[in-house]
Scaffold this active site. Structure first.
Site, PDB file in Angstrom:
ATOM      1  N   GLU A 180       0.885  -1.180   0.000  1.00 52.28           N
ATOM      2  CA  GLU A 180       0.000   0.000   0.000  1.00 52.28           C
ATOM      3  C   GLU A 180       0.911   1.214   0.000  1.00 52.28           C
ATOM      4  OE1 GLU A 180      -3.161   0.118  -0.333  1.00 52.28           O
ATOM      5  OE2 GLU A 180      -3.895  -1.873   0.182  1.00 52.28           O
ATOM      6  N   CYS A 225      -2.110   9.463   2.485  1.00 51.55           N
ATOM      7  CA  CYS A 225      -1.686   8.849   1.216  1.00 51.55           C
ATOM      8  C   CYS A 225      -2.634   9.219   0.074  1.00 51.55           C
ATOM      9  CB  CYS A 225      -1.598   7.339   1.355  1.00 51.55           C
ATOM     10  SG  CYS A 225      -3.147   6.591   1.884  1.00 51.55           S
TER      11      CYS A 225
HETATM   12  P1  NAD Z   1       8.152   4.811   4.910  1.00 46.93           P
HETATM   13  O1  NAD Z   1       8.170   3.992   3.681  1.00 46.93           O
HETATM   14  O2  NAD Z   1       9.317   5.711   5.163  1.00 46.93           O
HETATM   15  O3  NAD Z   1       8.044   3.885   6.217  1.00 46.93           O
HETATM   16  C1  NAD Z   1       7.035   2.917   6.392  1.00 46.93           C
HETATM   17  C2  NAD Z   1       7.523   1.824   7.305  1.00 46.93           C
HETATM   18  O4  NAD Z   1       8.658   1.204   6.705  1.00 46.93           O
HETATM   19  C3  NAD Z   1       7.947   2.272   8.698  1.00 46.93           C
HETATM   20  O5  NAD Z   1       7.502   1.313   9.648  1.00 46.93           O
HETATM   21  C4  NAD Z   1       9.460   2.278   8.636  1.00 46.93           C
HETATM   22  O6  NAD Z   1      10.068   1.940   9.864  1.00 46.93           O
HETATM   23  C5  NAD Z   1       9.749   1.198   7.614  1.00 46.93           C
HETATM   24  N1  NAD Z   1      10.971   1.485   6.850  1.00 46.93           N
HETATM   25  C6  NAD Z   1      11.466   2.693   6.494  1.00 46.93           C
HETATM   26  N2  NAD Z   1      12.597   2.553   5.783  1.00 46.93           N
HETATM   27  C7  NAD Z   1      12.823   1.229   5.680  1.00 46.93           C
HETATM   28  C8  NAD Z   1      13.836   0.446   5.053  1.00 46.93           C
HETATM   29  N3  NAD Z   1      14.861   1.017   4.416  1.00 46.93           N
HETATM   30  N4  NAD Z   1      13.757  -0.900   5.136  1.00 46.93           N
HETATM   31  C9  NAD Z   1      12.730  -1.488   5.786  1.00 46.93           C
HETATM   32  N5  NAD Z   1      11.747  -0.797   6.398  1.00 46.93           N
HETATM   33  C10 NAD Z   1      11.789   0.533   6.357  1.00 46.93           C
HETATM   34  O7  NAD Z   1       6.788   5.628   4.880  1.00 46.93           O
HETATM   35  P2  NAD Z   1       6.235   6.686   5.912  1.00 46.93           P
HETATM   36  O8  NAD Z   1       7.075   7.921   5.855  1.00 46.93           O
HETATM   37  O9  NAD Z   1       6.032   6.034   7.237  1.00 46.93           O
HETATM   38  O10 NAD Z   1       4.797   6.978   5.291  1.00 46.93           O
HETATM   39  C11 NAD Z   1       4.617   7.845   4.218  1.00 46.93           C
HETATM   40  C12 NAD Z   1       4.420   7.101   2.916  1.00 46.93           C
HETATM   41  O11 NAD Z   1       3.459   6.075   3.066  1.00 46.93           O
HETATM   42  C13 NAD Z   1       3.872   7.995   1.811  1.00 46.93           C
HETATM   43  O12 NAD Z   1       4.477   7.665   0.597  1.00 46.93           O
HETATM   44  C14 NAD Z   1       2.397   7.655   1.795  1.00 46.93           C
HETATM   45  O13 NAD Z   1       1.749   7.960   0.581  1.00 46.93           O
HETATM   46  C15 NAD Z   1       2.439   6.199   2.077  1.00 46.93           C
HETATM   47  N6  NAD Z   1       1.185   5.723   2.646  1.00 46.93           N
HETATM   48  C16 NAD Z   1       0.412   4.885   1.908  1.00 46.93           C
HETATM   49  C17 NAD Z   1      -0.810   4.461   2.408  1.00 46.93           C
HETATM   50  C18 NAD Z   1      -1.721   3.543   1.632  1.00 46.93           C
HETATM   51  O14 NAD Z   1      -2.673   3.043   2.220  1.00 46.93           O
HETATM   52  N7  NAD Z   1      -1.496   3.312   0.366  1.00 46.93           N
HETATM   53  C19 NAD Z   1      -1.216   4.891   3.667  1.00 46.93           C
HETATM   54  C20 NAD Z   1      -0.393   5.732   4.377  1.00 46.93           C
HETATM   55  C21 NAD Z   1       0.808   6.145   3.875  1.00 46.93           C
END
Ligand code: NAD
Length: 474
Positions: free
Chosen positions: A220, A254
């Site tokens: 997602e 998102c």
């Molecule tokens: P992110 O990808 O930075 O982090 C998400 C999760 O991944 C966190 O738990 C984080 O600890 C983990 N993570 C981060 N870097 C990682 C890595 N290198 N390896 C493994 N795990 C890692 O996202 P965010 O900043 O928490 O959220 C924002 C993003 O999420 C935006 O792009 C937004 O559009 C998207 N989002 C999508 C939805 C959806 O339902 N489609 C909902 C909410 C947010």
């Protein structure tokens, strides 16, 4: 040594993973009533026991207004549980399908069986909703689950750890707090399914880790969700609903409208209407409004501030807002136009309270603009013209669309929620969430003599003729 000859013994989470894996059939074979009991326990915890503390944690982490916390964090989880309660019996039933004549003597069905041990990695913008929402689907489908929430919202993550520890036993559901390193370690383990919500760049890391074990994934993700406003749209209503969808949670959603693509003849009227609605929702000093959230971390605040500065240095015009305050991580609801196409605001997901306005002369031009970018998670259309609406839908691709509204498609559990390519893989919510955490197992039962046995070897000339007739008739 374990499966696939990879040594996981040094992985700090391997023992927990093994514990869950040893329980997977016990959990997976729980009857409907037992799964519902688990969901009810979670419902009571969120709706009753921890409700006030959830609101408090969200206020500490994001300055999330109470009503927003109720409506966008607690309500979606509760309604997901209620929806599962009403439908799970049907979802768990074996699904009979027709059997072709060439298989006379047998019958066919499929069942949704649990995937096994699943990993849920969640983001910070709706920490409770986007952690417990997928968890509801995973439990409904009969899985053991390990959760890794975001480190960016520590109060929410700590509270979720407490809730999970109080509601579930560790071999059913466990929540592990930690930084990125924790995700990295977890992603090495051979989960049966990984449900990830976050950015497209981390989504790629998750998918390549999953590929090592051929774990299935639901991704997602996010990206730039366009909002098209054509010259037949009701401008005031469009502004009312776009300002609401864009500035809720300070734009950290998102499916937030990332940018507006508007017919150039109505741009000024739209900006004026946005100004009115921003004042209506948040007063003319949104900084003092109890209805307006803050940016999650200093790092994200700086990212947004630099995007704003970058656009301004390229001669963009700030039409509304633009004020920032580092100490409180405040960025005013901001509308910005005349943005240079090279500006970061038009090339990276904004994920904050800044709305760039891009104009177009023809609808074809607007469609070409959308298609020049990655496929979005949401595409919003404001129009009174059925023809224009159809033209946009038929000539673009997106995870979901609202016509004459923003964001609300997320709330209907009867709809699949998710992106396409860069904005996501797989769907969630309601039945689609249950399906994401299930394997569709096909079953054929032979009752009597199978007509296909007539075609078993040795292959005589009679059987050759019979094969030809089978192709012709069935
Ligand atoms: P992110 O990808 O930075 O982090 C998400 C999760 O991944 C966190 O738990 C984080 O600890 C983990 N993570 C981060 N870097 C990682 C890595 N290198 N390896 C493994 N795990 C890692 O996202 P965010 O900043 O928490 O959220 C924002 C993003 O999420 C935006 O792009 C937004 O559009 C998207 N989002 C999508 C939805 C959806 O339902 N489609 C909902 C909410 C947010």
């Amino acid at each position: 040594m374990s499966r696939n000859s990879i040594d996981f013994s040094k992985n700090p989470y391997y023992q927990l993973f093994l514990k869950q894996r040893s329980q997977q059939f016990k959990i997976g074979n729980m009857p409907y009533s037992q799964r519902i009991k688990q969901l009810k326990k979670l419902k009571t915890a969120i709706e009753v026991t921890y409700r006030d503390r959830i609101i408090e944690a969200l206020h500490k982490d994001l300055n999330k207004p109470k009503v927003e916390a109720e409506l966008t964090e607690i309500y979606p989880i509760i309604s997901e549980i209620k929806f599962a309660k009403s439908n799970l019996r049907q979802w768990m039933r074996k699904q009979k399908v027709d059997t072709p004549m060439s298989m006379l003597g047998s019958s066919s069905y499929y069942i949704y069986e649990p995937k096994g041990v699943c990993l849920i990695i969640s983001p910070w913008n709706f920490p409770f909703n986007l952690t417990f929402g997928p968890l509801v689907s995973a439990i409904a489908a009969g899985n053991a689950v390990i959760i890794k929430p975001s480190e960016m919202t520590p109060n929410s993550s700590a509270l979720m750890a407490e809730i999970v520890a109080n509601v579930f036993s560790e071999d059913e559901v466990a929540l592990l707090e930690g930084e990125v390193e924790a995700s990295t370690q977890l992603l090495q383990l051979p989960f049966n399914h990984i449900f990830f919500t976050g950015s497209p760049s981390v989504g790629k890391i998750v998918m390549s880790a999953a590929a090592k074990h051929l774990a299935s994934v639901t991704l997602e993700l996010g990206g730039k969700s366009p909002t098209v406003i054509d010259n037949t749209a009701n401008i005031d209503k469009a502004a009312k609903r776009i300002v609401w969808g864009k500035f809720m949670n300070a734009g950290q959603i998102c499916v937030s409208p990332d940018y507006v693509l508007i017919d150039e003849s109505i741009k000024e009227r739209f900006i004026k209407a946005c100004r009115k609605w921003i004042e209506q929702y948040f007063t003319n000093t949104p900084k003092t409004s109890d209805s307006y959230a803050r940016i999650v971390t200093q790092k994200h605040f700086e990212r947004l501030q630099s995007h704003l500065d970058d656009a301004k240095s390229l001669n963009a015009k700030v039409d509304v807002g633009g004020e920032v305050e580092a100490d409180s991580k405040y960025i005013a609801p901001t509308i910005i136009s005349d943005v240079n196409q090279e500006a970061k605001l038009l090339n990276e997901e904004i994920f904050g309270p800044i709305l760039p306005i891009v104009t177009y002369k023809t609808l074809d031009e607007a469609i070409a603009y959308i298609n020049s970018k990655e496929r979005p998670l949401a595409l919003y259309i404001y129009s009174s013209s059925k023809r224009n609406t159809k033209q946009i839908i038929r000539n673009t691709r997106a995870g979901g669309t609202c016509i004459n509204n923003s964001v609300i498609h997320y709330a209907n559990h009867n709809l699949p929620f998710g992106g396409v390519n860069n904005s996501g893989i797989g769907k969630s919510h309601g039945f689609y969430g249950f399906k994401a955490f299930s394997n569709q197992r096909a079953v054929v039962k032979q009752h009597t003599y199978g007509i296909n046995e007539l075609l078993f070897p040795p292959y005589t000339s009679f059987k050759e003729k019979l094969a030809k007739l089978t192709i012709k008739w069935f």
